[in-house]
Design a protein around this motif. Sequence first.
Motif, PDB file in Angstrom:
ATOM      1  N   GLU A  20      47.087  36.779  45.933  1.00 47.71           N
ATOM      2  CA  GLU A  20      46.882  35.919  47.100  1.00 47.71           C
ATOM      3  C   GLU A  20      45.525  36.195  47.737  1.00 47.71           C
ATOM      4  OE1 GLU A  20      47.307  33.121  50.085  1.00 47.71           O
ATOM      5  OE2 GLU A  20      48.300  33.356  48.137  1.00 47.71           O
ATOM      6  N   ALA A  21      45.120  37.471  47.791  1.00 46.38           N
ATOM      7  CA  ALA A  21      43.803  37.812  48.345  1.00 46.38           C
ATOM      8  C   ALA A  21      42.691  37.168  47.523  1.00 46.38           C
ATOM      9  CB  ALA A  21      43.631  39.328  48.391  1.00 46.38           C
ATOM     10  N   VAL A  22      42.828  37.190  46.206  1.00 48.39           N
ATOM     11  CA  VAL A  22      41.819  36.565  45.346  1.00 48.39           C
ATOM     12  C   VAL A  22      41.778  35.064  45.583  1.00 48.39           C
ATOM     13  CG1 VAL A  22      41.116  36.138  42.956  1.00 48.39           C
ATOM     14  CG2 VAL A  22      42.033  38.369  43.599  1.00 48.39           C
ATOM     15  N   ARG A  23      42.941  34.457  45.714  1.00 51.32           N
ATOM     16  CA  ARG A  23      42.977  33.006  45.961  1.00 51.32           C
ATOM     17  C   ARG A  23      42.325  32.659  47.295  1.00 51.32           C
ATOM     18  NH1 ARG A  23      48.038  33.208  42.836  1.00 51.32           N
ATOM     19  NH2 ARG A  23      49.177  33.972  44.662  1.00 51.32           N
ATOM     20  N   VAL A  24      42.552  33.483  48.317  1.00 51.36           N
ATOM     21  CA  VAL A  24      41.924  33.243  49.624  1.00 51.36           C
ATOM     22  C   VAL A  24      40.408  33.300  49.498  1.00 51.36           C
ATOM     23  CG1 VAL A  24      41.550  34.240  51.918  1.00 51.36           C
ATOM     24  CG2 VAL A  24      43.871  34.000  51.025  1.00 51.36           C
ATOM     25  N   VAL A  25      39.911  34.324  48.823  1.00 50.69           N
ATOM     26  CA  VAL A  25      38.462  34.487  48.673  1.00 50.69           C
ATOM     27  C   VAL A  25      37.863  33.324  47.886  1.00 50.69           C
ATOM     28  CG1 VAL A  25      36.708  35.884  47.519  1.00 50.69           C
ATOM     29  CG2 VAL A  25      38.443  36.991  48.940  1.00 50.69           C
ATOM     30  N   LEU A  26      38.510  32.928  46.812  1.00 53.09           N
ATOM     31  CA  LEU A  26      37.992  31.823  46.010  1.00 53.09           C
ATOM     32  C   LEU A  26      38.030  30.512  46.788  1.00 53.09           C
ATOM     33  CD1 LEU A  26      39.648  32.644  42.562  1.00 53.09           C
ATOM     34  CD2 LEU A  26      37.222  32.851  43.149  1.00 53.09           C
ATOM     35  N   GLY A  27      39.056  30.334  47.610  1.00 55.25           N
ATOM     36  CA  GLY A  27      39.174  29.092  48.352  1.00 55.25           C
ATOM     37  C   GLY A  27      38.228  29.005  49.534  1.00 55.25           C
ATOM     38  N   GLU A  28      38.043  30.125  50.246  1.00 53.13           N
ATOM     39  CA  GLU A  28      37.241  30.101  51.471  1.00 53.13           C
ATOM     40  C   GLU A  28      35.763  30.384  51.228  1.00 53.13           C
ATOM     41  OE1 GLU A  28      38.398  28.930  54.047  1.00 53.13           O
ATOM     42  OE2 GLU A  28      40.573  29.147  53.896  1.00 53.13           O
ATOM     43  N   LEU A  29      35.435  31.017  50.117  1.00 50.88           N
ATOM     44  CA  LEU A  29      34.042  31.421  49.859  1.00 50.88           C
ATOM     45  C   LEU A  29      33.591  30.905  48.492  1.00 50.88           C
ATOM     46  CD1 LEU A  29      34.429  35.127  51.031  1.00 50.88           C
ATOM     47  CD2 LEU A  29      33.455  33.244  52.364  1.00 50.88           C
ATOM     48  N   PRO A  30      33.546  29.598  48.307  1.00 53.63           N
ATOM     49  CA  PRO A  30      33.272  29.049  46.977  1.00 53.63           C
ATOM     50  C   PRO A  30      31.864  29.332  46.457  1.00 53.63           C
ATOM     51  CG  PRO A  30      33.256  27.308  48.628  1.00 53.63           C
ATOM     52  CD  PRO A  30      33.774  28.534  49.315  1.00 53.63           C
ATOM     53  N   LEU A  32      29.937  32.208  47.118  1.00 57.04           N
ATOM     54  CA  LEU A  32      29.766  33.611  46.749  1.00 57.04           C
ATOM     55  C   LEU A  32      31.073  34.372  47.002  1.00 57.04           C
ATOM     56  CD1 LEU A  32      27.985  35.838  45.647  1.00 57.04           C
ATOM     57  CD2 LEU A  32      27.050  36.189  47.938  1.00 57.04           C
ATOM     58  N   PRO A  33      32.079  34.145  46.160  1.00 58.14           N
ATOM     59  CA  PRO A  33      33.320  34.908  46.279  1.00 58.14           C
ATOM     60  C   PRO A  33      33.092  36.362  45.853  1.00 58.14           C
ATOM     61  CG  PRO A  33      33.382  33.522  44.328  1.00 58.14           C
ATOM     62  CD  PRO A  33      32.112  33.186  45.046  1.00 58.14           C
ATOM     63  N   HIS A  34      34.045  37.213  46.162  1.00 58.54           N
ATOM     64  CA  HIS A  34      33.896  38.624  45.827  1.00 58.54           C
ATOM     65  C   HIS A  34      35.222  39.209  45.360  1.00 58.54           C
ATOM     66  CE1 HIS A  34      35.950  39.925  49.566  1.00 58.54           C
ATOM     67  NE2 HIS A  34      35.316  38.917  50.134  1.00 58.54           N
ATOM     68  N   VAL A  35      35.150  40.360  44.732  1.00 58.11           N
ATOM     69  CA  VAL A  35      36.351  41.094  44.360  1.00 58.11           C
ATOM     70  C   VAL A  35      36.951  41.655  45.642  1.00 58.11           C
ATOM     71  CG1 VAL A  35      37.267  43.079  43.117  1.00 58.11           C
ATOM     72  CG2 VAL A  35      35.503  41.658  42.056  1.00 58.11           C
ATOM     73  N   PRO A  36      38.133  41.214  46.066  1.00 58.04           N
ATOM     74  CA  PRO A  36      38.678  41.703  47.322  1.00 58.04           C
ATOM     75  C   PRO A  36      39.181  43.137  47.212  1.00 58.04           C
ATOM     76  CG  PRO A  36      40.129  40.027  46.370  1.00 58.04           C
ATOM     77  CD  PRO A  36      38.961  40.155  45.468  1.00 58.04           C
ATOM     78  N   GLU A 102      32.202  29.145  37.486  1.00 60.27           N
ATOM     79  CA  GLU A 102      30.785  29.320  37.186  1.00 60.27           C
ATOM     80  C   GLU A 102      30.017  29.453  38.494  1.00 60.27           C
ATOM     81  OE1 GLU A 102      29.528  26.015  34.831  1.00 60.27           O
ATOM     82  OE2 GLU A 102      30.625  26.671  33.034  1.00 60.27           O
ATOM     83  N   GLY A 103      29.056  30.352  38.525  1.00 59.58           N
ATOM     84  CA  GLY A 103      28.247  30.528  39.723  1.00 59.58           C
ATOM     85  C   GLY A 103      28.020  31.982  40.045  1.00 59.58           C
ATOM     86  N   ALA A 104      27.968  32.296  41.333  1.00 55.94           N
ATOM     87  CA  ALA A 104      27.678  33.656  41.798  1.00 55.94           C
ATOM     88  C   ALA A 104      28.967  34.385  42.123  1.00 55.94           C
ATOM     89  CB  ALA A 104      26.777  33.596  43.029  1.00 55.94           C
ATOM     90  N   PHE A 105      28.891  35.715  42.066  1.00 59.06           N
ATOM     91  CA  PHE A 105      30.065  36.540  42.379  1.00 59.06           C
ATOM     92  C   PHE A 105      29.561  37.889  42.875  1.00 59.06           C
ATOM     93  CE2 PHE A 105      34.355  38.192  41.916  1.00 59.06           C
ATOM     94  CZ  PHE A 105      35.132  37.054  42.029  1.00 59.06           C
ATOM     95  N   LYS A 106      30.391  38.565  43.701  1.00 56.03           N
ATOM     96  CA  LYS A 106      29.993  39.845  44.280  1.00 56.03           C
ATOM     97  C   LYS A 106      31.071  40.899  44.075  1.00 56.03           C
ATOM     98  CE  LYS A 106      29.734  40.323  48.879  1.00 56.03           C
ATOM     99  NZ  LYS A 106      30.577  41.487  49.269  1.00 56.03           N
ATOM    100  N   VAL A 107      30.634  42.112  43.794  1.00 57.13           N
ATOM    101  CA  VAL A 107      31.531  43.263  43.742  1.00 57.13           C
ATOM    102  C   VAL A 107      30.981  44.329  44.691  1.00 57.13           C
ATOM    103  CG1 VAL A 107      32.214  42.783  41.374  1.00 57.13           C
ATOM    104  CG2 VAL A 107      30.341  44.361  41.796  1.00 57.13           C
ATOM    105  N   GLN A 108      31.839  45.247  45.125  1.00 57.44           N
ATOM    106  CA  GLN A 108      31.442  46.275  46.082  1.00 57.44           C
ATOM    107  C   GLN A 108      31.820  47.663  45.556  1.00 57.44           C
ATOM    108  OE1 GLN A 108      32.538  42.524  47.255  1.00 57.44           O
ATOM    109  NE2 GLN A 108      34.165  44.053  47.281  1.00 57.44           N
TER     110      GLN A 108
END
Length: 335
Positions: A20-30, A32-36, A102-108
């Motif tokens: 669910e956290a991943v879905r939230v990030v993908l939906g709200e931050l199209p 530059l989503p990130h690994v939650p 496809e696009g940008a993505f972020k990890v921490q």
Amino acid sequence: MIATGIGSLPIHGAEDEYAEAVRVVLGELPDLPHVPELPGRGATASMTGRTLAVVTGLDADLQPAGWRLTGSSGSPGMDHRRARSQLAQDLDTVEELTQGYEGAFKVQVTGPWTLAATVERPRGDRILADHGARRELAQALADGVREHIRDVRRRLSGVDRLVVQLDEPALPAVLTGKVPTASGFGRHRSVAPPEASETLGWVLGAIADEGAEPWVHSCAPNTPLGLLRGAGAHGLAVDLGVLGAADHDALAEALEAGETVALGVVPSVDPAQAPTDKDVVERVQRWLDMLGLDPEEVGGRLVVTPTCGLAGATSGWARRALALSRSGAAALSGR
């Protein structure tokens, strides 16, 4: 302008809470989503446990006082193995839910100085107390980050821009000798800026060598932004509310040099009065006006974010904070 999150989110108790956290990030931050990150799941999911799962060549276990290195014997403790397994499972979930992305993505990952100020040596007290140990830890982190980037790229084949964010909230305390010793009665010696820069440079350089974009995040006051840029950070993620006069100048210089600034303007915990899209837009515009920066010239390098991680927020506010960041960025871009 685009929006992203700093990394952490609250848990909500559902069986599939990470999905669910991943879905939230993908939906709200199209853009530059990130690994939650869900630190509410326990020590293995904390920023320290998560990063020890990435570090190579060093084993650790969990003690009552926190994480402690046990050496390089190849025999990690049960909690260290659990942290690695949990990270792998979380990345499996990210991979599954980003099919076709496809696009940008972020990890921490946690930066070397915050890690050294948090993790203990095998004989006790923080790694920060031992010059050789903190050097070994930073180099092991650099090697681990290389492997982590390669793993993420294998899983997310459609990503053409990978951002790796080092979280360094303890860096100001490290530089000013304010990190307490294990007893709590003393403070560790301050680290000289040249050593701090060199150590950060090993990890930031490893990120750049892998073709990823190295950022550093800190929502702590008095973070040395010039030192971070000198060490190789191509992106700076900050809380606008804690910046001093010199910090504003450093961020302006970064933007003018073609680097990225992630500006934290949306509250990271539930506010007494929630800001509106208009509030977010006006806050960023006032900042740009104060520095004499043209939004059209720097907008492509400016990112809107919450002020810090969202682990302390309610689930409802966490989602709203990400949505505000996205809608604010869209309005600033005229979208």
